[in-house]
Design an enzyme around this catalytic site. Sequence first.
Site, short mmCIF file in Angstrom:
data_model
loop_
_atom_site.label_atom_id
_atom_site.label_comp_id
_atom_site.label_asym_id
_atom_site.label_seq_id
_atom_site.Cartn_x
_atom_site.Cartn_y
_atom_site.Cartn_z
N TYR A 1 32.22 63.68 55.50
CA TYR A 1 30.88 63.11 55.32
C TYR A 1 30.11 63.91 54.27
O TYR A 1 29.31 63.36 53.52
CB TYR A 1 30.11 63.11 56.64
CG TYR A 1 30.35 61.88 57.48
CD1 TYR A 1 29.71 60.68 57.19
CD2 TYR A 1 31.22 61.92 58.55
CE1 TYR A 1 29.93 59.55 57.96
CE2 TYR A 1 31.46 60.79 59.32
CZ TYR A 1 30.81 59.61 59.02
OH TYR A 1 31.04 58.48 59.77
N HIS B 1 33.28 46.90 50.79
CA HIS B 1 34.56 47.53 50.46
C HIS B 1 35.70 46.74 51.11
O HIS B 1 36.74 46.46 50.48
CB HIS B 1 34.54 48.98 50.98
CG HIS B 1 35.58 49.87 50.36
ND1 HIS B 1 35.63 51.22 50.60
CD2 HIS B 1 36.62 49.61 49.53
CE1 HIS B 1 36.64 51.76 49.93
NE2 HIS B 1 37.26 50.80 49.28
N HIS C 1 24.37 51.37 54.34
CA HIS C 1 25.61 52.15 54.40
C HIS C 1 26.73 51.34 55.03
O HIS C 1 27.83 51.23 54.47
CB HIS C 1 25.36 53.44 55.20
CG HIS C 1 26.58 54.30 55.35
ND1 HIS C 1 26.83 55.39 54.56
CD2 HIS C 1 27.64 54.21 56.20
CE1 HIS C 1 27.98 55.94 54.92
NE2 HIS C 1 28.49 55.24 55.92
N GLU C 2 26.46 50.77 56.20
CA GLU C 2 27.51 50.03 56.90
C GLU C 2 27.88 48.76 56.14
O GLU C 2 29.04 48.35 56.12
CB GLU C 2 27.07 49.70 58.33
CG GLU C 2 26.85 50.91 59.21
CD GLU C 2 28.04 51.87 59.29
OE1 GLU C 2 29.19 51.45 59.02
OE2 GLU C 2 27.82 53.06 59.60
N HIS D 1 30.43 49.59 53.62
CA HIS D 1 31.80 49.54 54.14
C HIS D 1 32.29 48.10 54.21
O HIS D 1 33.45 47.79 53.90
CB HIS D 1 31.85 50.15 55.55
CG HIS D 1 31.78 51.64 55.59
ND1 HIS D 1 32.57 52.46 54.83
CD2 HIS D 1 30.99 52.47 56.33
CE1 HIS D 1 32.28 53.73 55.09
NE2 HIS D 1 31.33 53.76 56.00
N GLU E 1 33.94 57.50 52.99
CA GLU E 1 32.48 57.39 53.09
C GLU E 1 31.79 57.31 51.73
O GLU E 1 30.63 56.89 51.64
CB GLU E 1 31.90 58.58 53.88
CG GLU E 1 32.35 58.66 55.33
CD GLU E 1 31.93 57.45 56.16
OE1 GLU E 1 30.91 56.83 55.84
OE2 GLU E 1 32.64 57.14 57.13
#
Length: 724
Positions: A658, A490, A483-484, A487, A512
Amino acid sequence: MAPTQYKVPPQLPPKFTATKKSLIDDTKRLIDRSRSVQDAVVRDVQLDSATFANTILPMTQDDNKMAIEAHIISFYNAVATDKELRDASSEAEQLFDDFGIEASMREDVFNLVDAVLKKKEELDPESQRLLEKDHKSFIRNGLSVPAGPKRDRFKEIKQRLSQISIAFSKNLNEENGGLWFTPEELHGVPGDTIENLKKGEGEYEGKLWLTFKYPDLFPTLKYATNAETRRKLFIENENKCNDNVALFREAILLRDEGARILGYDSHAQFRIEDKMAKTTKTVNDFLADLRTRLAPGGKKEIEKLMEFKKQDTKENGLTGPLAEGYYLWDHRYYDRLMLEKDYQLDHQVIAEYFPLQTTIQGMLKIFEQLFGLVFVEIVGEEDRAALAEGGKGSDIVWHEDVQLFSVWDDDGEGTGFVGYLYLDLFPRDGKYNHAANFNLQPGYIDENGKRRYPATALVCNFSKPTPKKPSLLKHDEVVTLFHELGHGIHDLVSRTTYSRFHGTNTVRDFVEAPSQMLENWCWTPSQLRSLSHHYSYLSSDYEAAYLQSSGAEKKPSDQIPHSLIAKLISTKHVNDALFNLRQLHFGTFDMAVHEPASHKELEKLDITEKYNALRHEISQLSGPEALDGEKKGDWHWGNGQATFGHLIGGYDAGYYGYLSSQVYSTDMFYTIFKDDPMNGAEGRRYRHTVLERGGSKEEMEILEEFLGRKPQTEAFYKELGISQ
């Protein structure tokens, strides 16, 4: 050895050689320069001659340059080992915030921006968006309020909220509490967790110091057989930052007052107006609908978990109040027990297949294949020194544990440089204590038309390696890392003209979605298998330690067995209603405190009671208020809101994002990737259509372009197992 075309990046990485003095001096220099740019625009441009080129562009180019240094100056507060550096970083952040408030309330600058907007010049879409956003920002920062006492009060509120945010975050990052437990009280907690605990001396001889950091907290709540240990730890963790209780209350009241000065009915109305949801009704309807759909499932899940608890307490001879109900401190423990007994799934065994470093390498390979990237790790003093402009190799990282990668386009994407990726993965005193991605330097096009490349950092808190085991990731930690890293990707592949829109600078109820979508790869059999590599294959020492601790005669298979993957995937939605009800509690509490009926009602609101009572009401899990004793019926046993950094750090009246962004992320995955997750053509289309745009275009338009239609909720509810 990296291929030649990937050896020398065209832009050097930033240095992390700041001192307490330099952080403040550099901050003042940047502020002075920025103020002088604004002063020059006001001095040299008349209202009738104001254009985008002579008014907006000079200030935007200064914003671009400021971000290159300012983000790193503020970052020291999250990662520096030296408290003086962290304190100086906090002081600098306060100076930046104060200047930001001053700049956002300059009427002389706003008048020029207003004149430019009214000229209706023909601009490219990103420049037009910048102009409109800047104009609206001035209005939302109080310039719609006539000059005088009200506007002055609004400015005071903004300044105080900035101080609260910095203090709140600092208290959380520097929290260093914990509890002393005997080894008996920690019965059941995995050995690699126990090995890392500090041993007591003197009056604490024979005891172990358990902190509230994730690598200590979560394994203990999941594995400690002693219910009293779990209860005590859970409650103390909820009270670990009680200095923040008053700060949280003050922030809520000030936000409401500020929104009403601007003419809004509530802070939630003010915040959501600018997001994808647009109205508080949209948000409240979404949360209420989800609650209605999830509540029956949550009740059934608790009934089933309670059966496990009854059996467990009977087998272990546990009696008394802690044995009778189903409590907040029970859930991680019995959720884990259910997975082990009903699904024969041992997360400790699964973790053996996910050593941190090989898992990272596997993840990067997935991103390489999917998005057309190449990651080249920069290791060793010589290679790092070569990028340090005559300095030491250690100058380009902030801690010896930090890994650094140069990121490039692959051959198909043109072999160009993309940016720098940093990984800071282990806990230490004073460090940011959750998992997050931080932009260190945004990308943009400079005044000479040249691209400036981004730098981004993942800051996590995974367990440290021991002599007998490397750092091993539980599956939920694999998901967190993915997940991180999402980011981070991105942030890296963004290609915007202005830093204002770079990377994750999107509206909060969309930001998110890209990372949530990538979590699906952690539930895809082929990708899970490709990520796995049993730790006993990493070294002969690890092999010997594994054989000794497991009692096995030989090593298991190198990659995780298909049967174990099937078991893991079969558990994806086990107790899912309770997980989502927990998120729903956070989102509903956020709206409750930011959307009161009146300011007077808010002043009377008992925030701690609201937080705990709402949690019980929504999640259906009990706390100490349900036990006989002095806390019976009392909701003031813990102050979870004081540890809720999201609501002070930018997700205020936005935590619903979220859940709502999962609607978008699930729709994207089901529609485009579910049948072929490693489709490189679609991965590149996703990169160019969604990720590259950052916030430079309306997020809904980006989504519709990628999906080929408006987003739908069907996949989201299907994934949750609740029909529409």
